[in-house]
Scaffold this active site. Structure first.
Site, PDB file in Angstrom:
ATOM      1  N   SER A 156     -18.261 -10.617  20.308  1.00 47.58           N
ATOM      2  CA  SER A 156     -19.409 -10.978  19.099  1.00 47.58           C
ATOM      3  C   SER A 156     -19.706 -12.045  18.907  1.00 47.58           C
ATOM      4  O   SER A 156     -19.059 -13.149  18.960  1.00 47.58           O
ATOM      5  CB  SER A 156     -18.765  -9.948  17.683  1.00 47.58           C
ATOM      6  OG  SER A 156     -19.753 -10.294  16.541  1.00 47.58           O
ATOM      7  N   TYR A 183     -12.580  -8.763  10.742  1.00 52.07           N
ATOM      8  CA  TYR A 183     -13.272  -8.067  11.620  1.00 52.07           C
ATOM      9  C   TYR A 183     -13.203  -8.835  12.856  1.00 52.07           C
ATOM     10  O   TYR A 183     -12.619  -9.086  13.998  1.00 52.07           O
ATOM     11  CB  TYR A 183     -14.754  -6.904  11.715  1.00 52.07           C
ATOM     12  CG  TYR A 183     -15.541  -6.808  12.755  1.00 52.07           C
ATOM     13  CD1 TYR A 183     -14.859  -6.040  13.693  1.00 52.07           C
ATOM     14  CD2 TYR A 183     -16.374  -7.666  13.117  1.00 52.07           C
ATOM     15  CE1 TYR A 183     -15.619  -6.149  14.942  1.00 52.07           C
ATOM     16  CE2 TYR A 183     -17.151  -8.110  13.824  1.00 52.07           C
ATOM     17  CZ  TYR A 183     -17.231  -6.753  15.058  1.00 52.07           C
ATOM     18  OH  TYR A 183     -17.912  -6.324  16.080  1.00 52.07           O
ATOM     19  N   LYS A 211     -11.450 -10.284  16.755  1.00 46.90           N
ATOM     20  CA  LYS A 211     -12.857 -10.479  17.810  1.00 46.90           C
ATOM     21  C   LYS A 211     -11.987 -12.239  18.527  1.00 46.90           C
ATOM     22  O   LYS A 211     -11.673 -11.796  20.110  1.00 46.90           O
ATOM     23  CB  LYS A 211     -14.324 -10.372  18.104  1.00 46.90           C
ATOM     24  CG  LYS A 211     -14.744  -9.437  17.793  1.00 46.90           C
ATOM     25  CD  LYS A 211     -14.541  -7.750  18.472  1.00 46.90           C
ATOM     26  CE  LYS A 211     -15.147  -6.320  18.017  1.00 46.90           C
ATOM     27  NZ  LYS A 211     -14.688  -5.440  19.797  1.00 46.90           N
ATOM     28  N   ARG A 267     -32.143 -13.289  12.482  1.00 46.12           N
ATOM     29  CA  ARG A 267     -31.113 -13.489  14.093  1.00 46.12           C
ATOM     30  C   ARG A 267     -31.740 -12.824  15.238  1.00 46.12           C
ATOM     31  O   ARG A 267     -32.392 -12.785  15.110  1.00 46.12           O
ATOM     32  CB  ARG A 267     -30.440 -11.589  13.011  1.00 46.12           C
ATOM     33  CG  ARG A 267     -29.558 -11.624  12.337  1.00 46.12           C
ATOM     34  CD  ARG A 267     -27.906 -12.380  12.331  1.00 46.12           C
ATOM     35  NE  ARG A 267     -27.464 -12.588  11.021  1.00 46.12           N
ATOM     36  CZ  ARG A 267     -27.205 -12.950   9.710  1.00 46.12           C
ATOM     37  NH1 ARG A 267     -28.534 -14.126  10.461  1.00 46.12           N
ATOM     38  NH2 ARG A 267     -26.282 -13.357   8.741  1.00 46.12           N
TER      39      ARG A 267
HETATM   40  P1  NAD Z   1     -19.450   2.634  17.846  1.00 43.60           P
HETATM   41  O1  NAD Z   1     -19.010   2.526  16.887  1.00 43.60           O
HETATM   42  O2  NAD Z   1     -20.263   2.834  17.689  1.00 43.60           O
HETATM   43  O3  NAD Z   1     -18.519   2.380  18.993  1.00 43.60           O
HETATM   44  C1  NAD Z   1     -17.020   2.371  19.130  1.00 43.60           C
HETATM   45  C2  NAD Z   1     -16.523   3.971  19.517  1.00 43.60           C
HETATM   46  O4  NAD Z   1     -15.088   3.076  19.943  1.00 43.60           O
HETATM   47  C3  NAD Z   1     -16.857   4.720  18.472  1.00 43.60           C
HETATM   48  O5  NAD Z   1     -16.769   6.109  19.402  1.00 43.60           O
HETATM   49  C4  NAD Z   1     -14.812   5.462  18.321  1.00 43.60           C
HETATM   50  O6  NAD Z   1     -14.563   6.409  18.252  1.00 43.60           O
HETATM   51  C5  NAD Z   1     -14.918   4.755  18.692  1.00 43.60           C
HETATM   52  N1  NAD Z   1     -13.017   3.971  18.726  1.00 43.60           N
HETATM   53  C6  NAD Z   1     -12.935   3.006  17.712  1.00 43.60           C
HETATM   54  N2  NAD Z   1     -11.726   2.938  17.225  1.00 43.60           N
HETATM   55  C7  NAD Z   1     -10.828   4.158  18.646  1.00 43.60           C
HETATM   56  C8  NAD Z   1     -10.063   4.210  19.399  1.00 43.60           C
HETATM   57  N3  NAD Z   1      -8.761   3.485  18.527  1.00 43.60           N
HETATM   58  N4  NAD Z   1      -9.342   4.418  20.371  1.00 43.60           N
HETATM   59  C9  NAD Z   1     -10.496   5.438  21.233  1.00 43.60           C
HETATM   60  N5  NAD Z   1     -11.369   5.401  21.132  1.00 43.60           N
HETATM   61  C10 NAD Z   1     -11.783   4.382  19.510  1.00 43.60           C
HETATM   62  O7  NAD Z   1     -19.465   0.920  17.839  1.00 43.60           O
HETATM   63  P2  NAD Z   1     -20.106  -0.466  18.843  1.00 43.60           P
HETATM   64  O8  NAD Z   1     -21.863  -0.456  18.327  1.00 43.60           O
HETATM   65  O9  NAD Z   1     -21.146   1.028  19.917  1.00 43.60           O
HETATM   66  O10 NAD Z   1     -19.619  -0.855  18.867  1.00 43.60           O
HETATM   67  C11 NAD Z   1     -18.685  -1.192  20.514  1.00 43.60           C
HETATM   68  C12 NAD Z   1     -17.971  -2.752  20.288  1.00 43.60           C
HETATM   69  O11 NAD Z   1     -19.471  -3.274  20.951  1.00 43.60           O
HETATM   70  C13 NAD Z   1     -16.615  -2.724  19.311  1.00 43.60           C
HETATM   71  O12 NAD Z   1     -16.239  -3.350  20.500  1.00 43.60           O
HETATM   72  C14 NAD Z   1     -18.050  -3.443  18.514  1.00 43.60           C
HETATM   73  O13 NAD Z   1     -17.075  -4.366  17.617  1.00 43.60           O
HETATM   74  C15 NAD Z   1     -18.260  -4.568  19.758  1.00 43.60           C
HETATM   75  N6  NAD Z   1     -19.896  -4.778  19.115  1.00 43.60           N
HETATM   76  C16 NAD Z   1     -20.943  -4.239  18.147  1.00 43.60           C
HETATM   77  C17 NAD Z   1     -22.063  -4.888  17.606  1.00 43.60           C
HETATM   78  C18 NAD Z   1     -23.290  -4.424  16.605  1.00 43.60           C
HETATM   79  O14 NAD Z   1     -23.944  -4.801  16.214  1.00 43.60           O
HETATM   80  N7  NAD Z   1     -22.761  -3.152  16.564  1.00 43.60           N
HETATM   81  C19 NAD Z   1     -22.421  -6.392  17.836  1.00 43.60           C
HETATM   82  C20 NAD Z   1     -20.824  -7.349  17.912  1.00 43.60           C
HETATM   83  C21 NAD Z   1     -19.492  -6.458  19.193  1.00 43.60           C
HETATM   84  C1  UD1 Z   2     -23.432  -7.897  10.428  1.00 38.41           C
HETATM   85  C2  UD1 Z   2     -21.891  -8.787  10.939  1.00 38.41           C
HETATM   86  C3  UD1 Z   2     -21.602  -9.524  12.161  1.00 38.41           C
HETATM   87  C4  UD1 Z   2     -21.083  -8.066  13.067  1.00 38.41           C
HETATM   88  C5  UD1 Z   2     -22.993  -6.929  13.129  1.00 38.41           C
HETATM   89  C6  UD1 Z   2     -23.036  -6.749  13.786  1.00 38.41           C
HETATM   90  C7  UD1 Z   2     -21.795  -9.599   8.116  1.00 38.41           C
HETATM   91  C8  UD1 Z   2     -21.958 -10.865   7.411  1.00 38.41           C
HETATM   92  N1  UD1 Z   2     -22.337  -9.911  10.093  1.00 38.41           N
HETATM   93  O1  UD1 Z   2     -23.710  -8.903  11.647  1.00 38.41           O
HETATM   94  O2  UD1 Z   2     -20.108  -9.910  11.611  1.00 38.41           O
HETATM   95  O3  UD1 Z   2     -21.565  -8.743  14.653  1.00 38.41           O
HETATM   96  O4  UD1 Z   2     -23.376  -7.053  11.613  1.00 38.41           O
HETATM   97  O5  UD1 Z   2     -22.320  -5.461  13.214  1.00 38.41           O
HETATM   98  O6  UD1 Z   2     -21.432  -8.464   8.195  1.00 38.41           O
HETATM   99  N2  UD1 Z   2     -29.491  -7.041   5.449  1.00 38.41           N
HETATM  100  C9  UD1 Z   2     -30.626  -6.781   4.683  1.00 38.41           C
HETATM  101  N3  UD1 Z   2     -30.122  -5.614   4.179  1.00 38.41           N
HETATM  102  C10 UD1 Z   2     -29.758  -4.297   4.417  1.00 38.41           C
HETATM  103  C11 UD1 Z   2     -29.334  -4.475   6.162  1.00 38.41           C
HETATM  104  C12 UD1 Z   2     -28.908  -5.833   5.959  1.00 38.41           C
HETATM  105  O7  UD1 Z   2     -31.718  -7.551   4.367  1.00 38.41           O
HETATM  106  O8  UD1 Z   2     -29.364  -3.728   3.612  1.00 38.41           O
HETATM  107  C13 UD1 Z   2     -30.295  -8.103   6.145  1.00 38.41           C
HETATM  108  C14 UD1 Z   2     -28.952  -9.606   6.110  1.00 38.41           C
HETATM  109  O9  UD1 Z   2     -28.556 -10.125   5.411  1.00 38.41           O
HETATM  110  C15 UD1 Z   2     -29.560 -10.631   7.687  1.00 38.41           C
HETATM  111  C16 UD1 Z   2     -29.871  -9.408   8.706  1.00 38.41           C
HETATM  112  O10 UD1 Z   2     -30.161  -8.210   7.853  1.00 38.41           O
HETATM  113  O11 UD1 Z   2     -29.818 -11.149   7.162  1.00 38.41           O
HETATM  114  C17 UD1 Z   2     -28.779  -8.323   9.890  1.00 38.41           C
HETATM  115  O12 UD1 Z   2     -27.508  -8.128   9.216  1.00 38.41           O
HETATM  116  P1  UD1 Z   2     -27.266  -6.663  10.194  1.00 38.41           P
HETATM  117  O13 UD1 Z   2     -27.972  -6.032  10.801  1.00 38.41           O
HETATM  118  O14 UD1 Z   2     -26.317  -6.192   9.215  1.00 38.41           O
HETATM  119  O15 UD1 Z   2     -26.205  -7.986  10.769  1.00 38.41           O
HETATM  120  P2  UD1 Z   2     -25.346  -8.979  10.767  1.00 38.41           P
HETATM  121  O16 UD1 Z   2     -25.381  -9.557   9.079  1.00 38.41           O
HETATM  122  O17 UD1 Z   2     -26.042 -10.188  12.394  1.00 38.41           O
END
Ligand code: NAD
Ligand code: UD1
Length: 339
Positions: free
Chosen positions: A124, A149, A153, A231
Site C-alpha cells: 500500500s 495496519y 505492510k 488522493r
Molecule cells: P478485502 O477485505 O475486501 O479482501 C481481503 C480478503 O482477505 C477478504 O476476502 C477476507 O475474507 C480475506 N482474509 C482476511 N484475512 C484472512 C486470513 N487470515 N485468511 C484467509 N483469508 C483472509 O480487502 P481488499 O480491499 O480487497 O484488499 C486486498 C488487499 O489489498 C489487502 O491486503 C489490503 O491490505 C490491500 N490494500 C487494499 C487497499 C484498498 O484501498 N482496498 C489499498 C492498499 C492495499
Molecule cells: C485509507 C487509509 C490507508 C489505506 C486506504 C485504503 C487512513 C488514514 N488511510 O486511505 O492507509 O491504504 O484507506 O484502504 O485511514 N473522506 C471523507 N469522508 C469519508 C471518508 C473519507 O472526507 O467519509 C476523505 C478522507 O479524509 C481522505 C479521502 O476522503 O481525504 C480518502 O479517504 P479513504 O477512502 O479513507 O482513503 P485514504 O484515507 O487515502
C-alpha cells in the site's frame, strides 16, 4: 499459470480473479470469508463462464496451506488476504499483526517447502509514511506509518526482502496500491464493506442509495486548491490488470530473482470535492454532504509516480474518473445491500 489467490473473495481479489480467468490462467482461491462473501466467487464464475477452485481457510493455518500445495500444482501466489481497516487496527493491533504478518510468514514458509517461487504481495501507499513528499517514488525510504495496519505492510515488505536474500530461487513483487475504487463494468461485483464504510467511495455510494443521510467531508482547511484532501484514485479493474502484468513480468524474466516493488496509481491527485462532483455526474443528482473536522492521520495530498510500472510492467491505469464513478454507482444501485 495456475495461480493461488489468497483473499480472492474480497474486493480487489474478486476483480483480479476475473481478470486472471480472462487471461486464461487457472485460479485457486483461498479465503476465510472474514470480510467477504462466497457470492462474489459465484458471480465471477458466472461472468467468466469458467470455474474457480474455492477453499475456505485461514492463511495462519499452515497445515491447511500444506494440504492445498500438495493437492494443487501452484505456479504463483497472489497474496491479498489481510485485515485492512486502519482505524480498527489501532483498536486491535495484535489481531492485525497476527493476521497480516504471521499469516504472510506461514504462507512463505509453506511456499518454500513446496518450492513455489513466484509471489505477488498486496502492499500500500501507506508504507511511504508521513514524512514522504509526493509524488511517491519507489526509491523513497519507507517511512513511519501512522497505524498498525500500515506497519504490517512495511513489515511484510521487509520480510520478503530478507527472505529473497536467503532463498535464491524466490521471486517477489510487492505492489503498492494507491486508492482503488470502482467496480467491474457489469455491476455484478464490487466493494461490499461490512458496517459503516471507512473509505470515501463506499460511503458516497451508500448516501446515494439512501442508506446514509449525508457524506461528512473530513476537513476543508487543508493546504490544497479547494481545502479538501487529494488522493490518487484508480479503477479496481486497472489495478486487477496490474496483477496480471506483474505475473507476466515474472514469467518473462526467468532469470530475475529477488524482490521488486511497483507503485500502482494513475499519477493524478483528485480532491474530495472533485470526487463528489464526478460522482454527481454519474449519479445524475446532487449528493448531500457537510464539512466535518479533519480525520486524525489523514495526509493533505499524495499521489503516485507510476513511471516504473509504466515502463517495466508495461502497465498503465487507463480508466477515467467518470468511469470509476459510473461503475461504482452501477454496482451500488444494482446491489443496494451488497452481495
Ligand atoms: P478485502 O477485505 O475486501 O479482501 C481481503 C480478503 O482477505 C477478504 O476476502 C477476507 O475474507 C480475506 N482474509 C482476511 N484475512 C484472512 C486470513 N487470515 N485468511 C484467509 N483469508 C483472509 O480487502 P481488499 O480491499 O480487497 O484488499 C486486498 C488487499 O489489498 C489487502 O491486503 C489490503 O491490505 C490491500 N490494500 C487494499 C487497499 C484498498 O484501498 N482496498 C489499498 C492498499 C492495499
Ligand atoms: C485509507 C487509509 C490507508 C489505506 C486506504 C485504503 C487512513 C488514514 N488511510 O486511505 O492507509 O491504504 O484507506 O484502504 O485511514 N473522506 C471523507 N469522508 C469519508 C471518508 C473519507 O472526507 O467519509 C476523505 C478522507 O479524509 C481522505 C479521502 O476522503 O481525504 C480518502 O479517504 P479513504 O477512502 O479513507 O482513503 P485514504 O484515507 O487515502
Amino acid at each position: 499459470m495456475k495461480v493461488l489467490v489468497t483473499g480472492g473473495a474480497g474486493y480487489i481479489g474478486s476483480h483480479t480473479v476475473l481478470t486472471l480467468l480472462a487471461e486464461n490462467h487457472s485460479v485457486v482461491v483461498f479465503d476465510n470469508l472474514c470480510n467477504s462473501s462466497i457470492e462474489a466467487i459465484k458471480r465471477v464464475e458466472r461472468l467468466s463462464g469458467k470455474s474457480v477452485t474455492f477453499i475456505q481457510g485461514d492463511v495462519c493455518d499452515k497445515a491447511q496451506l500444506n494440504e492445498l500445495f500438495i493437492g494443487h500444482d501452484i505456479d504463483a501466489v497472489i497474496h491479498f488476504a489481510a485485515l485492512k481497516a486502519v482505524g480498527q487496527s489501532t483498536q486491535m493491533p495484535l489481531e492485525y499483526y497476527q493476521n497480516n504478518v504471521y499469516g504472510s510468514l506461514c504462507l512463505l514458509e509453506v511456499m518454500q517447502l513446496h518450492q513455489v517461487n513466484n509471489f505477488v504481495f498486496s502492499s500500500s501507499a501507506t508504507v511511504y509514511g508521513e514524512e514522504a513528499q509526493p509524488p511517491y517514488l519507489e526509491t523513497i525510504k519507507l517511512g513511519t506509518t501512522a497505524s498498525p495496519y500500515g506497519a504490517t505492510k512495511v513489515m511484510v515488505e521487509r520480510i520478503i526482502e530478507d527472505f529473497v536474500k536467503a532463498n535464491n530461487a524466490f521471486r517477489a513483487v510487492s505492489l503498492r496500491y494507491f486508492n482503488p475504487i470502482g467496480a467491474h463494468e457489469s455491476g455484478e461485483i464490487g466493494e461490499d464493506p461490512l458496517g459503516i464504510p471507512n473509505n470515501l467511495l463506499p460511503y458516497i455510494a451508500q448516501v446515494a442509495v439512501g442508506k446514509r443521510d449525508k457524506l461528512s467531508i473530513f476537513g476543508n482547511d487543508y493546504d490544497t486548491e479547494d481545502g479538501t484532501c487529494k488522493r490518487d484514485y484508480l479503477h479496481v479493474m486497472d489495478l486487477a490488470q496490474g496483477h496480471v502484468a506483474a505475473l507476466d513480468w515474472l514469467e518473462n524474466n526467468p532469470n530475475f530473482n529477488g524482490a521488486e516493488v511497483f507503485n500502482l496509481g494513475t499519477g493524478n491527485a483528485v480532491s474530495v470535492l472533485e470526487i463528489v462532483a464526478a460522482f454527481e455526474q454519474a449519479y445524475g443528482k446532487t449528493l448531500a454532504y457537510e464539512f466535518a473536522p479533519r480525520r486524525s492521520g489523514d495526509l493533505p495530498a499524495f499521489w503516485a509516480d507510476a513511471s516504473k510500472a509504466n515502463s517495466q510492467l508495461n502497465w498503465q491505469a487507463k480508466r477515467s474518473l467518470l468511469q470509476m464513478m459510473t461503475d461504482t454507482w452501477r454496482w451500488q444501485s444494482n446491489n443496494p445491500n451488497g452481495y
